[in-house]
Design a protein around this motif. Structure first.
Motif, PDB file in Angstrom:
ATOM      1  N   PRO A 158       0.827  -1.378  -0.159  1.00  0.00           N
ATOM      2  CA  PRO A 158       0.248   0.007   0.095  1.00  0.00           C
ATOM      3  C   PRO A 158       0.972   1.279  -0.083  1.00  0.00           C
ATOM      4  CG  PRO A 158       0.078  -0.850   2.365  1.00  0.00           C
ATOM      5  CD  PRO A 158       0.954  -1.881   1.241  1.00  0.00           C
ATOM      6  N   CYS A 161      -2.020   7.990  -0.017  1.00  0.00           N
ATOM      7  CA  CYS A 161      -2.934   8.653  -1.066  1.00  0.00           C
ATOM      8  C   CYS A 161      -2.692   7.964  -2.658  1.00  0.00           C
ATOM      9  CB  CYS A 161      -2.386   9.836  -1.329  1.00  0.00           C
ATOM     10  SG  CYS A 161      -3.535  10.770  -2.488  1.00  0.00           S
ATOM     11  N   PRO A 162      -3.164   6.828  -2.423  1.00  0.00           N
ATOM     12  CA  PRO A 162      -2.896   5.699  -3.897  1.00  0.00           C
ATOM     13  C   PRO A 162      -3.357   6.656  -5.138  1.00  0.00           C
ATOM     14  CG  PRO A 162      -4.294   4.601  -2.273  1.00  0.00           C
ATOM     15  CD  PRO A 162      -4.217   6.205  -1.785  1.00  0.00           C
ATOM     16  N   SER A 297      -7.607   3.391   2.828  1.00  0.00           N
ATOM     17  CA  SER A 297      -6.692   4.161   1.903  1.00  0.00           C
ATOM     18  C   SER A 297      -6.057   5.163   2.957  1.00  0.00           C
ATOM     19  CB  SER A 297      -7.210   5.393   1.166  1.00  0.00           C
ATOM     20  OG  SER A 297      -7.700   4.530   0.097  1.00  0.00           O
ATOM     21  N   LYS A 298      -4.546   5.507   2.784  1.00  0.00           N
ATOM     22  CA  LYS A 298      -3.810   6.142   3.828  1.00  0.00           C
ATOM     23  C   LYS A 298      -3.761   7.481   3.103  1.00  0.00           C
ATOM     24  CE  LYS A 298      -0.545   2.333   4.952  1.00  0.00           C
ATOM     25  NZ  LYS A 298      -1.375   2.264   6.380  1.00  0.00           N
ATOM     26  N   CYS A 333     -11.931  11.702  -1.472  1.00  0.00           N
ATOM     27  CA  CYS A 333     -10.638  12.500  -2.064  1.00  0.00           C
ATOM     28  C   CYS A 333     -10.779  13.049  -3.253  1.00  0.00           C
ATOM     29  CB  CYS A 333      -9.658  11.181  -2.316  1.00  0.00           C
ATOM     30  SG  CYS A 333      -9.433  10.019  -1.098  1.00  0.00           S
TER      31      CYS A 333
ATOM     32  N   SER B 100      -6.615  -0.914  -6.076  1.00  0.00           N
ATOM     33  CA  SER B 100      -6.290   0.375  -5.559  1.00  0.00           C
ATOM     34  C   SER B 100      -7.648   0.940  -5.125  1.00  0.00           C
ATOM     35  CB  SER B 100      -5.526   1.182  -6.553  1.00  0.00           C
ATOM     36  OG  SER B 100      -5.250   2.581  -5.834  1.00  0.00           O
ATOM     37  N   CYS B 101      -7.553   2.187  -4.742  1.00  0.00           N
ATOM     38  CA  CYS B 101      -9.056   2.720  -4.523  1.00  0.00           C
ATOM     39  C   CYS B 101      -9.928   3.035  -5.606  1.00  0.00           C
ATOM     40  CB  CYS B 101      -8.782   3.637  -3.063  1.00  0.00           C
ATOM     41  SG  CYS B 101      -7.780   5.258  -3.797  1.00  0.00           S
TER      42      CYS B 101
END
Lengths: 414, 102
Positions: A158, A161-162, A297-298, A333, B100-101
């Protein structure tokens, strides 16, 4: 007098100190925040710094400004957590006792994890933009770069903020267009995942962005090393991608303190209950934000939602009540797509980002999973919200800690 | 969508990944592997067991994790599940591919 100690004064630690100072009775509880660094960075701004959209001054302030007066703020390196004794040891040899500990030590890039990354070309032709130093060095490089192969790369998941690397690629397209040199730049997006977009709805709604901006995709690329002498990255299947300028997101790892204290997983993230934020090993230790191993998510928005729930759970813990299993992985986001537009996504552990309106169902004014100028204005306004509301623990109106399903088009999601 | 495999009806998504892990069993894994032109061996199953463990603990899967797993090294992992080993191994294991997100 009891002690509540918060490790880290980043987004999460600062928010928690602000929340708790007004909730814990001052005669019973002493709150201490420990962080060795004096500067508080607005990390979302690191995306804009390389493109001269933000100045260095806009992304940093003195951390002390945001820690409440009644909180004991110690600026020193933390040496060790000794959970068996409920103690934290500082570099100077000072030992602090705690009744409750909150770990908010975040995540850092670890470019040493990949051979050749943190080598002689680091911040010369190989850059990160997840640190202030990296983003600033990259800005200086881009200012007089003559063009060539720009490779935007994710080392492994991970990461914090992907979506940031994707935003970087979009903003790079705009930046070079505006400079009149887009034809001299070749942009390639390299990811260890199956695509730049990995969720069905997002892929369907957004894949056009890559085609429209002429960004090439290299997928399932698991980097083994950076060959900085020959300007290429090489993966375990011996696939090679050449670059003139490599912008990478290195491996993200929790703070070395977590490793020293023997409290982390392979990547130094703290095993944490995903709904309560209590750590799995110690009932009087809680973790928040990027420091946890949560499958969320970070991101600052996640930390913000976690902070509201963690505050309540700390109060419940003190009263001996059962903890609320309420955190749902909510993230919200903005995603810059370049050219003055942005997307907004709102999702949680179980619901992927879908189309709809936010925060008012059917009204907006923000649109989910669609490009708009209003979304871009939202992202720009967010810097003010961050410094003036978010880290001060002021509730952001109409945005709840848990995700709302209203105003969203869910029909096919699982 | 529905798929009939190893005498069982399972639910899969557009890319053929199971959408409900509780429907998975070893026979289904074997058949899914055959469709990927992979003949399962004990070593393959060791890797699948490791992946199931990670999945149950909700830990993210990565190539680095495989390296540290003690089960297999990365070159062997590529040899067992050629071209996109994580993608193929998760498909056979009946769990979602790493995401992923968005």
């Amino acid at each position: 007098m009891k002690n509540l100690v918060i490790l880290g004064a980043g987004t999460s630690g600062t928010m928690m100190s602000n929340h708790l100072v007004s909730k814990l009775p001052k005669k019973d509880w002493k709150i201490t925040v420990i962080d060795q660094y004096k500067t508080h960075y607005y990390q979302p701004g690191f995306l804009f710094l390389p493109f001269d959209i933000y100045t260095t001054k806009q992304v940093k302030k003195k951390g002390k400004k945001f820690i409440p007066k009644h909180v004991n703020y110690i600026q020193e390196k933390i040496e060790l957590i000794v959970p068996e004794n409920n103690q934290v040891k500082l570099e100077s040899g000072t030992t602090l006792n705690y009744d409750i500990l909150i770990i908010a030590t975040g995540t850092k890039i670890a470019p040493d994890e990949i051979e050749g990354m943190n080598g002689p070309e680091w911040h010369k032709s190989v850059f990160d933009f997840y640190t202030y130093e990296g983003a600033k060095a990259l800005r200086n490089k881009l200012r007089d770069w003559k063009g060539g192969k720009l490779v935007v790369h994710i080392t492994e998941m991970p990461i914090k903020c992907p979506v940031a690397p994707l935003e970087f690629a979009f903003l790079a397209d705009s930046y070079f267009k505006n400079k009149g040199m887009r034809d001299k730049v070749d942009i390639t997006y390299v990811t260890p995942l199956g695509g730049a977009f990995t969720k069905p709805k997002a892929t369907e709604a957004l894949h056009y962005l890559l085609e429209e901006k002429n960004i090439k995709e290299v997928t399932d690329f698991n980097i083994e090393r950076v060959d900085y002498e020959n300007n290429k990255i090489i993966d375990y299947a011996d696939t090679e991608v050449e670059y003139d300028l490599l912008v990478t997101v290195p491996t993200n790892m929790g703070d070395a303190l977590i490793e020293r204290s023997g409290m982390g997983d392979d990547l130094n993230f703290v095993p944490t209950h995903k709904a309560t934020l209590q750590t799995k090993d110690y009932e009087n230790i809680f973790a928040i934000g990027d420091a946890t191993n949560l499958p969320a998510s970070k991101a600052g928005s996640v930390a913000h939602f976690e902070a509201e729930i963690l505050t309540e759970n700390i109060l419940r813990f003190i009263e001996g009540e059962p903890l609320k299993e309420e955190f749902d992985g909510h993230a919200n986001c903005f995603i810059e797509t370049g050219n003055g537009k942005a997307l907004l996504i709102d999702f949680n552990y179980t619901h992927e980002p879908v189309e709809g309106t936010f925060p008012f169902p059917g009204v907006g004014p923000l649109k989910l999973l669609k490009e708009s100028r209003t979304n871009h204005m939202g992202k720009m306004a967010f810097r003010w919200i961050y410094w003036n509301m978010l880290i001060k623990g002021i509730h952001i109106p109409f945005v709840s800690a848990t995700m709302s399903e209203k105003g969203k088009e869910f029909e096919k999601t699982t | 969508m529905k798929k009939f495999i190893a005498n069982t009806e399972i639910d899969v998504n557009d890319e053929g990944y199971l959408t409900d892990f509780s429907q998975w069993n070893k026979d289904i894994g074997n058949e899914l592997a055959k469709e990927q032109e992979i003949e399962m061996t004990d070593k393959h199953w060791e890797v699948i067991d490791y992946i199931h463990d990670k999945y149950k603990n909700e830990e993210p899967l990565s190539i680095r994790g495989i390296k540290k797993s003690g089960v297999i090294n990365i070159k062997e992992f590529y040899a067992l599940f050629p071209a996109g080993p994580l993608k193929k191994a998760t498909l056979i294991a009946g769990i979602p591919k790493p995401k992923s997100c968005i």
